[in-house]
Motif scaffolding. Sequence first.
Motif, short mmCIF file in Angstrom:
data_model
loop_
_atom_site.label_atom_id
_atom_site.label_comp_id
_atom_site.label_asym_id
_atom_site.label_seq_id
_atom_site.Cartn_x
_atom_site.Cartn_y
_atom_site.Cartn_z
N GLN A 1 -44.66 -39.28 -30.56
CA GLN A 1 -45.77 -39.29 -29.61
C GLN A 1 -45.75 -38.01 -28.78
O GLN A 1 -44.72 -37.36 -28.63
CB GLN A 1 -45.68 -40.50 -28.68
CG GLN A 1 -45.84 -41.83 -29.40
CD GLN A 1 -45.73 -43.00 -28.44
OE1 GLN A 1 -44.99 -42.94 -27.47
NE2 GLN A 1 -46.45 -44.07 -28.72
N SER A 2 -46.90 -37.70 -28.20
CA SER A 2 -46.99 -36.53 -27.34
C SER A 2 -46.38 -36.82 -25.97
O SER A 2 -46.27 -37.99 -25.57
CB SER A 2 -48.46 -36.14 -27.16
OG SER A 2 -49.14 -37.11 -26.37
N PRO A 3 -45.98 -35.78 -25.23
CA PRO A 3 -45.44 -36.00 -23.88
C PRO A 3 -46.42 -36.72 -22.96
O PRO A 3 -46.03 -37.59 -22.17
CB PRO A 3 -45.16 -34.58 -23.38
CG PRO A 3 -45.01 -33.75 -24.60
CD PRO A 3 -45.94 -34.36 -25.61
N GLN B 1 -48.66 -34.97 -14.40
CA GLN B 1 -49.01 -33.71 -15.03
C GLN B 1 -47.79 -33.10 -15.72
O GLN B 1 -46.68 -33.09 -15.17
CB GLN B 1 -49.55 -32.73 -13.98
CG GLN B 1 -50.79 -33.22 -13.26
CD GLN B 1 -51.94 -33.51 -14.21
OE1 GLN B 1 -52.23 -32.72 -15.12
NE2 GLN B 1 -52.61 -34.64 -14.00
N LEU B 2 -47.99 -32.56 -16.94
CA LEU B 2 -46.88 -32.00 -17.71
C LEU B 2 -46.21 -30.83 -17.02
O LEU B 2 -45.02 -30.59 -17.21
CB LEU B 2 -47.37 -31.58 -19.10
CG LEU B 2 -47.67 -32.69 -20.11
CD1 LEU B 2 -48.04 -32.08 -21.44
CD2 LEU B 2 -46.47 -33.61 -20.26
N LEU C 1 -33.48 -32.89 -25.09
CA LEU C 1 -34.70 -32.53 -24.36
C LEU C 1 -35.64 -33.73 -24.24
O LEU C 1 -36.15 -34.02 -23.15
CB LEU C 1 -35.41 -31.37 -25.06
CG LEU C 1 -36.76 -30.94 -24.44
CD1 LEU C 1 -36.59 -30.54 -22.99
CD2 LEU C 1 -37.36 -29.79 -25.26
N ALA C 2 -35.85 -34.44 -25.36
CA ALA C 2 -36.77 -35.57 -25.34
C ALA C 2 -36.27 -36.68 -24.42
O ALA C 2 -37.05 -37.26 -23.64
CB ALA C 2 -36.96 -36.11 -26.76
N HIS C 3 -34.97 -36.97 -24.46
CA HIS C 3 -34.44 -38.04 -23.63
C HIS C 3 -34.38 -37.64 -22.16
O HIS C 3 -34.58 -38.48 -21.27
CB HIS C 3 -33.07 -38.47 -24.13
CG HIS C 3 -33.12 -39.27 -25.39
ND1 HIS C 3 -33.97 -40.36 -25.56
CD2 HIS C 3 -32.44 -39.15 -26.57
CE1 HIS C 3 -33.80 -40.87 -26.77
NE2 HIS C 3 -32.90 -40.15 -27.40
N ASN C 4 -34.10 -36.38 -21.87
CA ASN C 4 -34.14 -35.91 -20.47
C ASN C 4 -35.56 -36.04 -19.92
O ASN C 4 -35.75 -36.38 -18.74
CB ASN C 4 -33.66 -34.48 -20.38
CG ASN C 4 -32.16 -34.36 -20.53
OD1 ASN C 4 -31.42 -35.34 -20.40
ND2 ASN C 4 -31.67 -33.17 -20.80
N LYS D 1 -45.06 -26.50 -25.50
CA LYS D 1 -44.91 -26.57 -26.96
C LYS D 1 -43.55 -27.14 -27.37
O LYS D 1 -43.46 -28.02 -28.24
CB LYS D 1 -45.09 -25.20 -27.59
CG LYS D 1 -45.06 -25.23 -29.12
CD LYS D 1 -45.23 -23.86 -29.73
CE LYS D 1 -45.33 -23.95 -31.25
NZ LYS D 1 -44.25 -24.71 -31.87
N LYS D 2 -42.47 -26.64 -26.76
CA LYS D 2 -41.14 -27.14 -27.10
C LYS D 2 -41.01 -28.62 -26.76
O LYS D 2 -40.43 -29.40 -27.52
CB LYS D 2 -40.06 -26.33 -26.37
CG LYS D 2 -39.84 -24.95 -26.93
CD LYS D 2 -38.71 -24.24 -26.21
CE LYS D 2 -38.44 -22.86 -26.80
NZ LYS D 2 -37.36 -22.15 -26.07
N LEU D 3 -41.53 -29.01 -25.61
CA LEU D 3 -41.46 -30.41 -25.20
C LEU D 3 -42.29 -31.28 -26.14
O LEU D 3 -41.86 -32.37 -26.53
CB LEU D 3 -41.95 -30.56 -23.77
CG LEU D 3 -41.88 -31.97 -23.18
CD1 LEU D 3 -40.43 -32.48 -23.18
CD2 LEU D 3 -42.45 -32.01 -21.77
N THR D 4 -43.46 -30.80 -26.52
CA THR D 4 -44.32 -31.56 -27.43
C THR D 4 -43.64 -31.74 -28.79
O THR D 4 -43.63 -32.84 -29.35
CB THR D 4 -45.68 -30.84 -27.61
OG1 THR D 4 -46.34 -30.75 -26.35
CG2 THR D 4 -46.57 -31.61 -28.59
N ASP D 5 -43.06 -30.66 -29.31
CA ASP D 5 -42.38 -30.75 -30.61
C ASP D 5 -41.21 -31.73 -30.55
O ASP D 5 -41.01 -32.53 -31.48
CB ASP D 5 -41.86 -29.36 -31.03
CG ASP D 5 -42.99 -28.41 -31.41
OD1 ASP D 5 -44.11 -28.89 -31.64
OD2 ASP D 5 -42.74 -27.19 -31.46
N ALA D 6 -40.44 -31.69 -29.45
CA ALA D 6 -39.28 -32.58 -29.32
C ALA D 6 -39.72 -34.04 -29.23
O ALA D 6 -39.14 -34.92 -29.87
CB ALA D 6 -38.46 -32.19 -28.09
#
Length: 293
Positions: free
Chosen positions: A226-228, A201-202, A184-187, A214-219
Amino acid sequence: MIKQLHIDKKAHPFGYYAFYVTPQQSEVINHSCRGDFYTMFYVRSGEVVLQIDINKIKIKKGECAFIGINQVFKIESPTTFEVLVLRFEESFYCRHETDINFINSCYFFDNLKKLYKFKLDNATQISIEQHYKNLAEQCTQPYNEIEYMIAHNSIERLLLYCHEKAHSNTPESLNQVTNPDNELAHNYRQLIKEHFKKQKQLKFYTEKLNTSVKKLTDACKNIYGQSPKKLITEQTILEAKRLLLHSPKNIKEIAFELNFEEPSNFIRFFSKAVNMSPKEYREYSTQKNNLLP
Protein backbone atom coordinates in the motif's frame (compact mmCIF):
# COMPACT_ATOMS: atom_id res chain seq x y z
CA MET A 1 -15.83 4.75 27.71
CA ILE A 2 -12.50 3.15 26.79
CA LYS A 3 -10.44 2.37 29.89
CA GLN A 4 -6.67 2.89 29.54
CA LEU A 5 -4.59 0.14 31.15
CA HIS A 6 -0.92 0.28 32.18
CA ILE A 7 1.57 -2.10 33.72
CA ASP A 8 2.32 -0.98 37.27
CA LYS A 9 6.13 -0.76 37.28
CA LYS A 10 6.26 -0.70 41.08
CA ALA A 11 4.45 -4.03 41.26
CA HIS A 12 6.08 -5.43 38.10
CA PRO A 13 9.51 -3.78 37.78
CA PHE A 14 10.62 -5.76 34.72
CA GLY A 15 7.89 -4.25 32.53
CA TYR A 16 5.89 -7.43 32.00
CA TYR A 17 3.06 -9.16 33.83
CA ALA A 18 2.01 -12.82 33.58
CA PHE A 19 -1.18 -13.87 35.38
CA TYR A 20 -4.23 -16.14 35.36
CA VAL A 21 -7.74 -14.84 34.69
CA THR A 22 -11.18 -16.28 35.47
CA PRO A 23 -14.59 -14.58 34.92
CA GLN A 24 -14.59 -13.37 38.53
CA GLN A 25 -11.15 -11.75 38.23
CA SER A 26 -11.25 -10.09 34.80
CA GLU A 27 -11.21 -6.29 34.49
CA VAL A 28 -12.14 -6.40 30.78
CA ILE A 29 -15.42 -8.36 30.86
CA ASN A 30 -17.96 -6.17 29.07
CA HIS A 31 -15.63 -3.17 29.40
CA SER A 32 -13.74 -1.67 26.46
CA CYS A 33 -10.06 -1.23 27.32
CA ARG A 34 -6.78 -0.48 25.66
CA GLY A 35 -3.25 -0.94 26.97
CA ASP A 36 0.17 0.53 26.25
CA PHE A 37 1.59 -3.00 26.05
CA TYR A 38 1.53 -6.15 23.92
CA THR A 39 -0.68 -9.03 25.06
CA MET A 40 -0.53 -12.76 24.38
CA PHE A 41 -3.06 -15.05 26.02
CA TYR A 42 -3.79 -18.75 26.05
CA VAL A 43 -7.14 -20.36 26.94
CA ARG A 44 -6.42 -23.09 29.43
CA SER A 45 -10.04 -24.18 29.90
CA GLY A 46 -13.47 -23.13 28.68
CA GLU A 47 -13.76 -20.46 25.99
CA VAL A 48 -13.99 -16.66 25.69
CA VAL A 49 -15.62 -14.32 23.21
CA LEU A 50 -13.01 -11.66 22.54
CA GLN A 51 -13.52 -8.43 20.67
CA ILE A 52 -10.49 -6.55 19.37
CA ASP A 53 -11.21 -3.20 17.72
CA ILE A 54 -14.09 -4.02 15.35
CA ASN A 55 -13.58 -7.80 15.17
CA LYS A 56 -15.10 -10.45 17.40
CA ILE A 57 -14.01 -14.06 17.66
CA LYS A 58 -14.46 -17.08 19.91
CA ILE A 59 -11.23 -18.42 21.44
CA LYS A 60 -11.50 -22.02 22.60
CA LYS A 61 -9.49 -24.24 24.92
CA GLY A 62 -5.96 -24.80 23.61
CA GLU A 63 -5.94 -21.69 21.43
CA CYS A 64 -3.87 -18.53 21.85
CA ALA A 65 -4.49 -15.02 20.55
CA PHE A 66 -2.78 -11.63 20.54
CA ILE A 67 -3.51 -7.94 21.18
CA GLY A 68 -1.25 -5.15 19.94
CA ILE A 69 -0.40 -1.87 21.64
CA ASN A 70 -3.40 0.50 21.91
CA GLN A 71 -5.87 -1.90 20.32
CA VAL A 72 -9.31 -1.70 21.94
CA PHE A 73 -10.45 -4.99 23.42
CA LYS A 74 -12.98 -6.60 25.74
CA ILE A 75 -14.39 -10.00 26.72
CA GLU A 76 -18.11 -10.38 26.17
CA SER A 77 -20.67 -12.88 27.54
CA PRO A 78 -18.05 -15.17 29.08
CA THR A 79 -18.62 -18.79 29.98
CA THR A 80 -16.57 -20.44 32.70
CA PHE A 81 -12.95 -20.15 31.63
CA GLU A 82 -9.36 -19.88 32.77
CA VAL A 83 -7.01 -17.81 30.64
CA LEU A 84 -3.25 -17.31 30.94
CA VAL A 85 -2.37 -13.69 30.09
CA LEU A 86 1.03 -12.22 29.29
CA ARG A 87 1.46 -8.46 28.95
CA PHE A 88 4.77 -6.79 28.18
CA GLU A 89 5.89 -3.27 27.35
CA GLU A 90 7.76 -2.38 24.19
CA SER A 91 10.68 -1.14 26.31
CA PHE A 92 10.91 -4.58 27.96
CA TYR A 93 11.12 -6.51 24.71
CA CYS A 94 13.03 -4.17 22.39
CA ARG A 95 16.65 -4.31 23.51
CA HIS A 96 18.14 -3.67 20.05
CA GLU A 97 17.25 -3.27 16.37
CA THR A 98 16.70 -7.00 15.82
CA ASP A 99 14.05 -7.09 18.54
CA ILE A 100 12.35 -4.00 17.10
CA ASN A 101 12.26 -5.44 13.59
CA PHE A 102 10.93 -8.77 14.84
CA ILE A 103 8.11 -7.38 16.97
CA ASN A 104 7.11 -5.02 14.16
CA SER A 105 7.04 -7.88 11.66
CA CYS A 106 4.74 -10.08 13.78
CA TYR A 107 1.48 -10.50 11.88
CA PHE A 108 -0.49 -11.02 15.06
CA PHE A 109 0.51 -7.64 16.57
CA ASP A 110 -0.43 -5.65 13.47
CA ASN A 111 -3.44 -3.54 14.41
CA LEU A 112 -4.53 -3.18 10.77
CA LYS A 113 -4.99 -6.96 10.50
CA LYS A 114 -7.94 -8.96 11.77
CA LEU A 115 -7.67 -10.67 15.13
CA TYR A 116 -5.27 -13.60 14.85
CA LYS A 117 -5.50 -16.88 16.75
CA PHE A 118 -4.39 -20.47 16.29
CA LYS A 119 -4.59 -23.87 17.92
CA LEU A 120 -1.59 -25.28 19.80
CA ASP A 121 -0.65 -28.93 19.86
CA ASN A 122 -0.64 -30.74 23.21
CA ALA A 123 3.15 -30.68 23.69
CA THR A 124 3.24 -26.91 23.05
CA GLN A 125 0.34 -26.30 25.45
CA ILE A 126 2.34 -28.00 28.23
CA SER A 127 5.43 -25.93 27.34
CA ILE A 128 3.47 -22.66 27.31
CA GLU A 129 1.90 -23.39 30.70
CA GLN A 130 5.35 -23.95 32.17
CA HIS A 131 6.65 -20.70 30.68
CA TYR A 132 3.65 -18.82 32.06
CA LYS A 133 4.12 -20.37 35.51
CA ASN A 134 7.77 -19.31 35.62
CA LEU A 135 7.03 -15.81 34.29
CA ALA A 136 4.16 -15.30 36.77
CA GLU A 137 6.46 -16.18 39.67
CA GLN A 138 9.26 -13.94 38.41
CA CYS A 139 7.40 -10.78 37.32
CA THR A 140 6.89 -9.40 40.85
CA GLN A 141 10.48 -9.99 41.98
CA PRO A 142 12.96 -7.11 42.40
CA TYR A 143 14.69 -6.22 39.15
CA ASN A 144 18.10 -7.60 38.28
CA GLU A 145 19.82 -8.07 34.92
CA ILE A 146 20.08 -11.87 35.00
CA GLU A 147 16.38 -12.34 35.80
CA TYR A 148 15.52 -9.84 33.07
CA MET A 149 17.51 -11.85 30.51
CA ILE A 150 15.78 -15.07 31.60
CA ALA A 151 12.32 -13.46 31.30
CA HIS A 152 13.14 -11.92 27.93
CA ASN A 153 14.40 -15.26 26.65
CA SER A 154 11.19 -17.00 27.76
CA ILE A 155 8.91 -14.46 26.09
CA GLU A 156 11.05 -14.41 22.96
CA ARG A 157 10.75 -18.20 22.70
CA LEU A 158 6.96 -17.99 22.93
CA LEU A 159 6.77 -15.30 20.25
CA LEU A 160 9.22 -17.02 17.92
CA TYR A 161 7.23 -20.23 18.05
CA CYS A 162 3.95 -18.40 17.42
CA HIS A 163 5.52 -16.36 14.63
CA GLU A 164 6.72 -19.55 12.93
CA LYS A 165 3.28 -21.17 13.25
CA ALA A 166 1.51 -18.04 12.01
CA HIS A 167 3.59 -17.97 8.84
CA SER A 168 3.94 -21.71 8.25
CA ASN A 169 1.61 -21.50 5.26
CA THR A 170 3.06 -18.25 3.91
CA PRO A 171 6.86 -18.64 4.19
CA GLU A 172 7.57 -15.75 1.86
CA SER A 173 6.45 -13.32 4.59
CA LEU A 174 9.28 -14.47 6.85
CA ASN A 175 11.68 -12.72 4.52
CA GLN A 176 10.28 -9.36 5.63
CA VAL A 177 12.39 -9.46 8.80
CA THR A 178 15.57 -9.13 6.72
CA ASN A 179 14.09 -7.13 3.83
CA PRO A 180 16.07 -3.86 3.42
CA ASP A 181 12.80 -1.90 3.20
CA ASN A 182 11.55 -3.42 6.45
CA GLU A 183 13.09 -0.91 8.85
CA LEU A 184 11.95 2.19 6.95
CA ALA A 185 8.40 0.88 6.45
CA HIS A 186 8.00 -0.18 10.08
CA ASN A 187 9.49 3.06 11.42
CA TYR A 188 6.95 4.89 9.30
CA ARG A 189 4.11 2.77 10.69
CA GLN A 190 5.30 3.50 14.21
CA LEU A 191 5.32 7.26 13.52
CA ILE A 192 1.80 7.03 12.10
CA LYS A 193 0.54 5.36 15.27
CA GLU A 194 2.08 8.16 17.35
CA HIS A 195 1.06 11.16 15.22
CA PHE A 196 -1.80 10.25 12.86
CA LYS A 197 -4.41 12.27 14.76
CA LYS A 198 -2.56 15.54 14.19
CA GLN A 199 -0.33 14.79 11.20
CA LYS A 200 -1.83 13.49 7.97
CA GLN A 201 0.65 14.97 5.47
CA LEU A 202 3.56 12.89 4.13
CA LYS A 203 6.00 15.79 4.44
CA PHE A 204 5.94 15.55 8.24
CA TYR A 205 6.84 11.84 8.13
CA THR A 206 9.50 12.03 5.42
CA GLU A 207 11.25 14.81 7.36
CA LYS A 208 11.13 12.78 10.56
CA LEU A 209 12.56 9.75 8.74
CA ASN A 210 15.06 11.79 6.69
CA THR A 211 13.90 10.13 3.48
CA SER A 212 12.13 10.98 0.24
CA VAL A 213 8.52 10.37 -0.72
CA LYS A 214 9.69 7.98 -3.45
CA LYS A 215 11.82 5.86 -1.09
CA LEU A 216 9.04 5.74 1.48
CA THR A 217 6.46 4.85 -1.17
CA ASP A 218 8.64 2.04 -2.56
CA ALA A 219 9.26 0.63 0.95
CA CYS A 220 5.60 0.72 1.97
CA LYS A 221 4.42 -0.90 -1.26
CA ASN A 222 7.13 -3.56 -0.94
CA ILE A 223 6.33 -4.42 2.70
CA TYR A 224 2.61 -3.60 3.00
CA GLY A 225 1.43 -3.49 -0.61
CA GLN A 226 0.00 0.00 0.00
CA SER A 227 1.00 3.62 -0.42
CA PRO A 228 2.14 5.70 2.59
CA LYS A 229 -0.95 7.90 2.29
CA LYS A 230 -3.22 4.85 2.32
CA LEU A 231 -1.62 3.67 5.58
CA ILE A 232 -2.43 7.02 7.24
CA THR A 233 -6.01 6.74 6.01
CA GLU A 234 -6.35 3.17 7.31
CA GLN A 235 -5.01 4.12 10.75
CA THR A 236 -7.41 7.07 10.95
CA ILE A 237 -10.38 4.98 9.86
CA LEU A 238 -9.47 2.24 12.34
CA GLU A 239 -9.40 4.74 15.22
CA ALA A 240 -12.68 6.25 14.05
CA LYS A 241 -14.29 2.80 14.03
CA ARG A 242 -12.93 2.08 17.51
CA LEU A 243 -14.46 5.28 18.87
CA LEU A 244 -17.78 4.77 17.09
CA LEU A 245 -18.11 1.23 18.43
CA HIS A 246 -16.53 1.47 21.89
CA SER A 247 -17.14 5.04 23.10
CA PRO A 248 -20.25 7.15 23.75
CA LYS A 249 -18.72 10.18 21.98
CA ASN A 250 -20.88 11.78 19.33
CA ILE A 251 -19.72 12.20 15.75
CA LYS A 252 -18.74 15.83 16.26
CA GLU A 253 -16.54 14.91 19.26
CA ILE A 254 -14.90 12.07 17.31
CA ALA A 255 -14.22 14.39 14.36
CA PHE A 256 -12.46 16.89 16.62
CA GLU A 257 -10.49 14.16 18.41
CA LEU A 258 -9.16 13.02 15.03
CA ASN A 259 -8.25 16.64 14.24
CA PHE A 260 -10.80 17.35 11.52
CA GLU A 261 -11.60 21.05 11.41
CA GLU A 262 -15.26 20.41 10.62
CA PRO A 263 -17.44 17.36 11.37
CA SER A 264 -18.63 17.49 7.76
CA ASN A 265 -15.04 16.90 6.57
CA PHE A 266 -14.81 13.83 8.81
CA ILE A 267 -18.15 12.49 7.60
CA ARG A 268 -17.08 12.82 3.94
CA PHE A 269 -13.68 11.23 4.69
CA PHE A 270 -15.21 8.30 6.57
CA SER A 271 -18.05 7.76 4.09
CA LYS A 272 -15.66 7.64 1.13
CA ALA A 273 -13.43 5.04 2.85
CA VAL A 274 -16.15 2.85 4.38
CA ASN A 275 -19.08 3.35 1.98
CA MET A 276 -21.36 4.31 4.84
CA SER A 277 -21.64 7.34 7.09
CA PRO A 278 -20.27 7.30 10.66
CA LYS A 279 -23.84 7.16 11.98
CA GLU A 280 -24.70 4.24 9.70
CA TYR A 281 -21.51 2.44 10.67
CA ARG A 282 -22.20 2.88 14.40
CA GLU A 283 -25.71 1.46 14.03
CA TYR A 284 -24.56 -1.40 11.78
CA SER A 285 -21.54 -2.41 13.87
CA THR A 286 -23.44 -2.20 17.16
CA GLN A 287 -26.13 -4.50 15.80
CA LYS A 288 -23.57 -6.87 14.28
CA ASN A 289 -21.49 -7.10 17.46
CA ASN A 290 -24.53 -7.92 19.57
CA LEU A 291 -24.48 -11.30 17.82
CA LEU A 292 -22.10 -14.08 18.81
CA PRO A 293 -19.65 -15.16 16.10
